[in-house]
Design an enzyme around this catalytic site. Structure first.
Site, PDB file in Angstrom:
ATOM      1  CE  LYS A  69      -3.965  -2.208   2.186  1.00 38.07           C
ATOM      2  NZ  LYS A  69      -4.910  -2.227   3.305  1.00 38.07           N
ATOM      3  CG  ASP A 105      -7.644   0.131   3.388  1.00 42.58           C
ATOM      4  OD1 ASP A 105      -8.514  -0.696   3.054  1.00 42.58           O
ATOM      5  OD2 ASP A 105      -6.426  -0.036   3.188  1.00 42.58           O
ATOM      6  N   GLY A 125       0.921  -1.559  14.925  1.00 48.53           N
ATOM      7  CA  GLY A 125       1.455  -1.610  13.570  1.00 48.53           C
ATOM      8  C   GLY A 125       1.632  -0.225  12.979  1.00 48.53           C
ATOM      9  N   GLY A 128       0.705   0.565   5.858  1.00 50.36           N
ATOM     10  CA  GLY A 128      -0.257   1.353   5.089  1.00 50.36           C
ATOM     11  C   GLY A 128      -1.648   1.374   5.678  1.00 50.36           C
ATOM     12  CG  LEU A 208      -6.982  -3.831  10.304  1.00 48.72           C
ATOM     13  CD1 LEU A 208      -6.188  -2.951   9.340  1.00 48.72           C
ATOM     14  CD2 LEU A 208      -8.304  -3.171  10.641  1.00 48.72           C
ATOM     15  N   GLY A 230     -12.226  -7.965  10.397  1.00 47.04           N
ATOM     16  CA  GLY A 230     -12.190  -6.981   9.322  1.00 47.04           C
ATOM     17  C   GLY A 230     -13.179  -7.203   8.198  1.00 47.04           C
TER      18      GLY A 230
END
EC number: 1.1.1.25
Length: 263
Positions: A69, A105, A125, A128, A208, A230
């Site tokens: 990403k 997203d 994290g 992206g 996610l 997710g």
């Protein structure tokens, strides 16, 4: 009827449900679109040049997933919308021979949350997806903290106004979000006891990853902490992407209905 090719670019990719839900939409809306779209899973070698691969495959549009990403952001001819702020692209569309990058997203994640009045979030994290989520959560007025094992990428979050940590902060958070790839390896993203502390005081554990009970979500379930995978985010971001693929002929709400019916 003209055939157009689309796909999802990632590594790994076999777990992706994007082909299922996008192909359902292309089939449902082909008459209105005036073309038959086909959406493929595309496994890219880690060293791939994304733009070259996109053009070589003759794609009209694509979604981008782990771990590409941020790299996708760098190769676009044009960037639009919140992707400009978050430095990550998950949707590529060929528009007038230019490769245009979007990020669905961010809004997809927010729509999946519902209106629960969350005030704070801890994102695990710094890739992206984490960037997109942090941008949207800050935009919505939440206090955002980011925890990553290394300093890689944390400067972006600092500029955004997030609190950044390489060691677990001793605070409570409404949302604890796993935006790492740990779940795809069937691992926890953080020390189990530390996660337990966050879950006991949190309002929602969000992973996610989708399609299975991850170790992260399993721990939340064990502690009776509300949890969410997710799946809803996938469908929201995919329906927003489909709106781009259709040149706005199909509103995301219509695409969402079709995608929800098949997954």
């Amino acid at each position: 009827m003209k055939l157009k090719s689309f796909g999802v670019l990632g590594n790994p990719i076999k777990h992706s449900k994007s082909p299922l839900i996008h192909n359902a939409c292309f089939l449902t809306f082909q008459k209105k679109l005036g073309f038959l779209g086909h959406y493929h899973p595309i496994l890219l070698p880690l060293e791939s040049h994304i733009k070259n691969e996109f053009l070589h495959l003759g794609l009209s549009g694509a979604n981008v997933t782990l771990p590409f990403k941020e790299r996708a952001f760098q190769i676009c001819d044009k960037i639009k919308g919140i992707a400009l702020e978050c430095g990550a692209v998950n949707t590529l569309v060929l528009e007038d021979d230019e490769l245009v990058g979007y990020n669905t997203d961010a809004l997809g994640f927010w729509l999946s949350l519902g209106d629960e009045g969350y005030q704070s979030a801890l994102i695990l994290g710094s890739g992206g997806s984490a960037k997109a989520l942090a941008c949207e959560l800050k935009k919505q007025g939440l206090k955002v903290s980011v925890l990553n094992r290394s300093a890689r990428g944390l400067d972006f979050f600092q500029r955004l106004g997030c609190d950044c940590f390489m060691e677990p902060p001793k605070s409570a958070f409404d949302l604890i979000i796993n935006a790492t790839s740990a779940s795809l390896n069937n691992e926890l993203p953080l020390n189990k006891e530390v996660l337990k502390g966050y879950f006991k005081e949190g309002k929602l554990a969000y992973d996610l990853a989708y399609g299975f009970l991850t170790p992260f979500l399993s721990l939340a379930k064990e502690l009776k902490t509300p949890f969410q995978d997710g799946k809803d985010m996938l469908i929201y971001q995919a329906s927003l992407s489909f709106e781009k693929f259709s040149a706005s002929q199909i509103p995301y709400s219509k695409a969402f209905e079709v995608m929800r019916s098949v997954f």
